[in-house]
Design an enzyme around this catalytic site. Structure first.
Site, short mmCIF file in Angstrom:
data_model
loop_
_atom_site.label_atom_id
_atom_site.label_comp_id
_atom_site.label_asym_id
_atom_site.label_seq_id
_atom_site.Cartn_x
_atom_site.Cartn_y
_atom_site.Cartn_z
N ARG A 228 0.84 -1.18 0.00
CA ARG A 228 0.00 0.00 0.00
C ARG A 228 0.89 1.25 0.00
O ARG A 228 1.95 1.27 0.62
CB ARG A 228 -0.90 0.04 1.25
CG ARG A 228 -2.10 -0.89 1.20
CD ARG A 228 -3.14 -0.47 0.15
NE ARG A 228 -4.27 -1.39 0.08
CZ ARG A 228 -4.38 -2.41 -0.78
NH1 ARG A 228 -3.40 -2.67 -1.63
NH2 ARG A 228 -5.46 -3.16 -0.78
N HIS A 276 -0.54 0.03 -9.87
CA HIS A 276 -1.30 -0.88 -8.99
C HIS A 276 -1.81 -2.10 -9.79
O HIS A 276 -3.00 -2.38 -9.83
CB HIS A 276 -2.47 -0.15 -8.31
CG HIS A 276 -2.94 -0.85 -7.07
ND1 HIS A 276 -3.36 -0.19 -5.94
CD2 HIS A 276 -3.05 -2.18 -6.77
CE1 HIS A 276 -3.72 -1.08 -5.02
NE2 HIS A 276 -3.55 -2.29 -5.51
P1 NDP Z 1 -1.99 -11.61 4.73
O1 NDP Z 1 -2.91 -11.06 5.75
O2 NDP Z 1 -2.13 -13.01 4.28
O3 NDP Z 1 -0.48 -11.45 5.25
C1 NDP Z 1 -0.03 -10.33 5.93
C2 NDP Z 1 1.34 -10.62 6.52
O4 NDP Z 1 1.85 -9.41 7.11
C3 NDP Z 1 1.32 -11.67 7.62
O5 NDP Z 1 2.46 -12.47 7.56
C4 NDP Z 1 1.34 -10.82 8.89
O6 NDP Z 1 1.93 -11.44 10.02
C5 NDP Z 1 2.23 -9.69 8.45
N1 NDP Z 1 2.04 -8.51 9.32
C6 NDP Z 1 0.88 -7.86 9.59
N2 NDP Z 1 1.10 -6.86 10.47
C7 NDP Z 1 2.42 -6.91 10.77
C8 NDP Z 1 3.25 -6.16 11.63
N3 NDP Z 1 2.76 -5.17 12.38
N4 NDP Z 1 4.55 -6.49 11.71
C9 NDP Z 1 5.05 -7.52 10.98
N5 NDP Z 1 4.32 -8.27 10.12
C10 NDP Z 1 3.02 -7.97 10.03
O7 NDP Z 1 -2.07 -10.61 3.47
P2 NDP Z 1 -1.74 -10.94 1.94
O8 NDP Z 1 -0.41 -11.60 1.90
O9 NDP Z 1 -2.87 -11.59 1.28
O10 NDP Z 1 -1.65 -9.46 1.35
C11 NDP Z 1 -0.74 -8.51 1.87
C12 NDP Z 1 -1.02 -7.16 1.30
O11 NDP Z 1 -0.62 -7.07 -0.06
C13 NDP Z 1 -2.49 -6.75 1.26
O12 NDP Z 1 -2.92 -6.28 2.51
C14 NDP Z 1 -2.51 -5.69 0.21
O13 NDP Z 1 -2.31 -4.43 0.81
C15 NDP Z 1 -1.32 -6.02 -0.68
N6 NDP Z 1 -1.74 -6.45 -2.02
C16 NDP Z 1 -1.42 -5.66 -3.09
C17 NDP Z 1 -1.74 -6.03 -4.35
C18 NDP Z 1 -1.32 -5.21 -5.53
O14 NDP Z 1 -1.76 -5.45 -6.64
N7 NDP Z 1 -0.44 -4.25 -5.35
C19 NDP Z 1 -2.49 -7.26 -4.62
C20 NDP Z 1 -2.76 -8.05 -3.44
C21 NDP Z 1 -2.38 -7.64 -2.19
P3 NDP Z 1 1.28 -12.76 10.67
O15 NDP Z 1 1.61 -13.87 9.67
O16 NDP Z 1 1.99 -12.93 11.94
O17 NDP Z 1 -0.19 -12.50 10.77
C1 OXD Z 2 -5.61 -5.95 -3.23
C2 OXD Z 2 -5.08 -5.04 -4.22
O1 OXD Z 2 -5.62 -5.62 -2.05
O2 OXD Z 2 -5.38 -5.19 -5.40
O3 OXD Z 2 -6.05 -7.05 -3.62
O4 OXD Z 2 -4.33 -4.13 -3.87
#
Ligand code: NDP
Ligand code: OXD
Length: 313
Positions: A228, A276
């Site tokens: 993000r 994006h």
């Molecule tokens: P998940 O919820 O599966 O994974 C999030 C990870 O981040 C987990 O490992 C979590 O830890 C970790 N995390 C959360 N908070 C913290 C913190 N404070 N400190 C350290 N680690 C932390 O999300 P996804 O993998 O599915 O997606 C991640 C992000 O990618 C989405 O939220 C979105 O913003 C972005 N995204 C962007 C896209 C794009 O096209 N640019 C497409 C898809 C996603 P824990 O395992 O311990 O819970």
């Molecule tokens: C998502 C994204 O969150 O597209 O899936 O950024």
């Protein structure tokens, strides 16, 4: 899934709404699938599938769940209309993870091989040869080891990279050195020659890519942000690039999207901008994932992607 459930698609963009209506009607032909922007008897709808702002959500008073088409739900959770007592499920989809793996692999390899600098040389008609490091001599750091981060980390080990990962709670991932929690962040950063941000946006992670973080990376590190825009303090990145502490960045997400005309990122010689598109939810597999989540919820299970509203992801 037996009874004829009612599902409404709440997407502002008319073309996008039509595509998802069609995909969901194909996925669950026995259900009533309506356009949520003009649905009658909203109080009888069981599930809302939404993208972007949840405007109009308060009309749906008897929901069993809200399903977001995005993996990140920061914008949904910010919506004052979101009924907090209704389960919120984010998109967890093999297609989405696959797209992110391809994007991250491409851009990690670009930085690893010095592609941005070779492209600058070409534009200047300069014949500059450097011997790039091999993957096993390079460490890639993945922030966030969830659905996206763990798939990317695993694939990068297959290229031969040394991979370190960082998450909130400790993970176990074959071939990946894992770190957890704020106190282990410095050790993780100290090794990350190419840093990939795949964190959700929460109060804990906003502005995490700042001057202090850049200073802890090895000199000349590259940053890839596909999570993000609000993870990144833009002026801090520009200063770190000017100082040579950071050698390059690939940015897919921005504080304001579309990235405004005239923004310094557009023309910066060390920044690659993508609009994006790191990974997009495809209607075919996305609709199947929604049906799987709903079926699992109706069976009394906890579906993958059930959002912990307290934690913010
Ligand atoms: P998940 O919820 O599966 O994974 C999030 C990870 O981040 C987990 O490992 C979590 O830890 C970790 N995390 C959360 N908070 C913290 C913190 N404070 N400190 C350290 N680690 C932390 O999300 P996804 O993998 O599915 O997606 C991640 C992000 O990618 C989405 O939220 C979105 O913003 C972005 N995204 C962007 C896209 C794009 O096209 N640019 C497409 C898809 C996603 P824990 O395992 O311990 O819970
Ligand atoms: C998502 C994204 O969150 O597209 O899936 O950024």
């Amino acid at each position: 899934v037996s009874r004829r459930y009612r599902l409404a698609v709440l997407i502002e963009d008319a073309d996008r709404a039509r595509v998802w209506l069609e995909a969901l009607r194909r996925a669950v032909p026995d259900w009533q699938v309506d356009d949520g922007r003009r649905v009658a008897a909203a109080d009888q709808v069981d599930f809302v599938v939404l993208w972007g702002r949840a405007e109009g959500l308060s009309r749906f008073t008897h929901l069993r769940a809200i399903l977001s088409l995005g993996a990140g739900v920061d914008h949904v959770l910010r919506d004052p209309d979101l009924p907090r007592e209704v389960p919120l499920i984010r998109m967890v989809d093999p297609g989405l993870a696959c797209g992110m793996v391809e994007y991250v692999s491409c851009h990690v390899l670009r930085h690893h091989l010095g592609a941005p600098s070779l492209e600058r040389s070409q534009r200047e008609q300069r014949w500059t040869t450097v011997t790039p490091q091999l993957a096993h001599e390079r460490t890639v750091g993945i922030m966030g080891l969830g659905a996206m981060g763990s798939a990317c980390a695993t694939r990068l080990t297959q290229f031969g990279f040394q991979v370190v990962g960082w998450s909130r709670t400790r993970k176990s991932l074959a071939g990946v050195t894992v770190h957890a929690g704020r106190h282990e962040l410095p050790a993780f950063l100290a090794r990350s020659e190419i840093l990939v941000c795949l964190l959700p946006l929460t109060e804990d992670t906003r502005d995490i890519l700042d001057a202090g973080l850049c200073a802890r990376l090895p000199r000349g590190a590259a940053i890839i942000n596909a999570a993000r825009g609000e993870h990144l303090v833009e002026d801090d990145l520009l200063a770190a690039l000017d100082a040579g502490q950071i050698s390059g960045a690939t940015l897919d997400v921005f504080r304001v999207e579309p990235l405004p005309q005239g923004h310094p990122f557009w023309q910066h010689p060390c920044i690659s901008v993508t609009p994006h598109v790191a990974s997009l939810t495809r209607p075919g597999s996305g609709a199947q994932s929604i049906v799987r989540s709903i079926s699992s919820l109706l069976a009394g299970e906890s579906p993958p992607g059930l959002v912990n509203q307290e934690a913010g992801y």
